[in-house]
Design a protein around this motif. Sequence first.
Motif, PDB file in Angstrom:
ATOM      1  N   ALA A  78       0.839  -1.209   0.000  1.00 13.62           N
ATOM      2  CA  ALA A  78       0.000   0.000   0.000  1.00 13.62           C
ATOM      3  C   ALA A  78       0.872   1.257   0.000  1.00 13.62           C
ATOM      4  CB  ALA A  78      -0.925   0.007   1.217  1.00 13.62           C
ATOM      5  N   LYS A  79       1.872   1.290   0.840  1.00 15.52           N
ATOM      6  CA  LYS A  79       2.756   2.463   0.915  1.00 15.52           C
ATOM      7  C   LYS A  79       3.519   2.668  -0.383  1.00 15.52           C
ATOM      8  CE  LYS A  79       3.309   2.414   5.888  1.00 15.52           C
ATOM      9  NZ  LYS A  79       3.339   1.216   6.670  1.00 15.52           N
ATOM     10  N   CYS A  80       4.002   1.589  -0.957  1.00 20.95           N
ATOM     11  CA  CYS A  80       4.761   1.692  -2.206  1.00 20.95           C
ATOM     12  C   CYS A  80       3.870   2.160  -3.356  1.00 20.95           C
ATOM     13  CB  CYS A  80       5.394   0.344  -2.530  1.00 20.95           C
ATOM     14  SG  CYS A  80       6.505   0.404  -3.947  1.00 20.95           S
ATOM     15  N   LEU A  81       2.684   1.595  -3.455  1.00 10.00           N
ATOM     16  CA  LEU A  81       1.768   1.999  -4.526  1.00 10.00           C
ATOM     17  C   LEU A  81       1.384   3.462  -4.386  1.00 10.00           C
ATOM     18  CD1 LEU A  81      -0.521  -1.167  -4.512  1.00 10.00           C
ATOM     19  CD2 LEU A  81       1.095  -0.534  -6.321  1.00 10.00           C
ATOM     20  N   SER A  82       1.137   3.897  -3.167  1.00 10.09           N
ATOM     21  CA  SER A  82       0.792   5.288  -2.920  1.00 10.09           C
ATOM     22  C   SER A  82       1.952   6.213  -3.305  1.00 10.09           C
ATOM     23  CB  SER A  82       0.432   5.473  -1.450  1.00 10.09           C
ATOM     24  OG  SER A  82       0.119   6.818  -1.193  1.00 10.09           O
ATOM     25  N   HIS A  83       3.142   5.828  -2.905  1.00  6.17           N
ATOM     26  CA  HIS A  83       4.345   6.607  -3.240  1.00  6.17           C
ATOM     27  C   HIS A  83       4.500   6.732  -4.759  1.00  6.17           C
ATOM     28  CE1 HIS A  83       8.530   7.914  -3.295  1.00  6.17           C
ATOM     29  NE2 HIS A  83       8.794   6.870  -4.074  1.00  6.17           N
ATOM     30  N   CYS A  84       4.349   5.619  -5.450  1.00  7.92           N
ATOM     31  CA  CYS A  84       4.538   5.609  -6.909  1.00  7.92           C
ATOM     32  C   CYS A  84       3.418   6.346  -7.642  1.00  7.92           C
ATOM     33  CB  CYS A  84       4.665   4.174  -7.415  1.00  7.92           C
ATOM     34  SG  CYS A  84       6.221   3.396  -6.926  1.00  7.92           S
ATOM     35  N   ALA A  85       2.228   6.410  -7.045  1.00  6.58           N
ATOM     36  CA  ALA A  85       1.109   7.121  -7.678  1.00  6.58           C
ATOM     37  C   ALA A  85       1.458   8.589  -7.887  1.00  6.58           C
ATOM     38  CB  ALA A  85      -0.153   6.995  -6.834  1.00  6.58           C
ATOM     39  N   SER A  86       2.124   9.179  -6.925  1.00  2.42           N
ATOM     40  CA  SER A  86       2.475  10.601  -7.040  1.00  2.42           C
ATOM     41  C   SER A  86       3.594  10.846  -8.046  1.00  2.42           C
ATOM     42  CB  SER A  86       2.878  11.156  -5.669  1.00  2.42           C
ATOM     43  OG  SER A  86       4.051  10.501  -5.210  1.00  2.42           O
ATOM     44  N   LEU A  87       4.317   9.801  -8.415  1.00  2.30           N
ATOM     45  CA  LEU A  87       5.438   9.943  -9.347  1.00  2.30           C
ATOM     46  C   LEU A  87       5.090   9.599 -10.789  1.00  2.30           C
ATOM     47  CD1 LEU A  87       8.186   8.173  -7.194  1.00  2.30           C
ATOM     48  CD2 LEU A  87       7.753  10.634  -7.399  1.00  2.30           C
ATOM     49  N   HIS A  88       3.993   8.864 -10.964  1.00  2.00           N
ATOM     50  CA  HIS A  88       3.682   8.349 -12.306  1.00  2.00           C
ATOM     51  C   HIS A  88       3.274   9.476 -13.244  1.00  2.00           C
ATOM     52  CE1 HIS A  88       2.734   5.405 -15.300  1.00  2.00           C
ATOM     53  NE2 HIS A  88       3.051   4.434 -14.449  1.00  2.00           N
ATOM     54  N   GLN A  89       3.746   9.422 -14.467  1.00  2.00           N
ATOM     55  CA  GLN A  89       3.459  10.446 -15.475  1.00  2.00           C
ATOM     56  C   GLN A  89       2.098  10.250 -16.142  1.00  2.00           C
ATOM     57  OE1 GLN A  89       5.594  13.046 -15.944  1.00  2.00           O
ATOM     58  NE2 GLN A  89       6.696  12.135 -14.231  1.00  2.00           N
ATOM     59  N   ASN A  90       1.609   9.016 -16.145  1.00  4.23           N
ATOM     60  CA  ASN A  90       0.352   8.694 -16.804  1.00  4.23           C
ATOM     61  C   ASN A  90      -0.799   8.817 -15.809  1.00  4.23           C
ATOM     62  OD1 ASN A  90      -1.789   6.474 -17.420  1.00  4.23           O
ATOM     63  ND2 ASN A  90      -0.810   6.899 -19.391  1.00  4.23           N
ATOM     64  N   GLU A  91      -1.806   9.599 -16.135  1.00  4.80           N
ATOM     65  CA  GLU A  91      -2.905   9.848 -15.208  1.00  4.80           C
ATOM     66  C   GLU A  91      -3.683   8.578 -14.876  1.00  4.80           C
ATOM     67  OE1 GLU A  91      -6.876  12.640 -14.682  1.00  4.80           O
ATOM     68  OE2 GLU A  91      -5.707  12.787 -16.519  1.00  4.80           O
ATOM     69  N   ARG A  92      -3.957   7.758 -15.877  1.00  6.33           N
ATOM     70  CA  ARG A  92      -4.704   6.520 -15.642  1.00  6.33           C
ATOM     71  C   ARG A  92      -3.932   5.599 -14.704  1.00  6.33           C
ATOM     72  NH1 ARG A  92      -4.806   1.393 -17.685  1.00  6.33           N
ATOM     73  NH2 ARG A  92      -6.804   0.338 -17.612  1.00  6.33           N
TER      74      ARG A  92
END
Length: 152
Positions: free
Chosen positions: A21-35
């Motif tokens: 959960a923490k990793c996915l949340s962290h990566c969500a803020s970094l991802h360039q693709n909105e979807r």
Amino acid sequence: MKVETIFDLIEWSRKLHGSLAKCLSHCASLHQNERASLLLEYLASHEAEIEKIVAGFEQQADPRAARTYVYDYMPHNPITTHLDCDDHYAKMDATSIETEVVDFHEQIISLYRTLIEKAEIPEVTELVQSLLDMEEHETKRLVRQIGRMDDM
């Protein structure tokens, strides 16, 4: 974490879901693709929810079953999913993220099934079956929700 007892297994499972959960949340803020970012946010919230559900098993587990040793039944490296949070998911497309997270759940389901087959006392079978049922239910719910996102 070394898993020796059913209680350790539950704690280990809770920590796996929490770390994911923490990793996915962290990566969500970094991802360039909105979807992909939205998918990561949803998956992070879902994993955090599962972490809380599993924590409930820690509180409710029959002490006799929870103290049962399982180290003879556990594979040495039971989960092969990427467990280090090094922006791994921020570099993946949405389909790859979905595939990897669902595979993570399938590995946990497979582990629980293996433990049920090898359980020697009914209390352990019942407890691990409850964990399996929850994991299967949450995985199905996750897949349905992701499918709905794809429909949009």
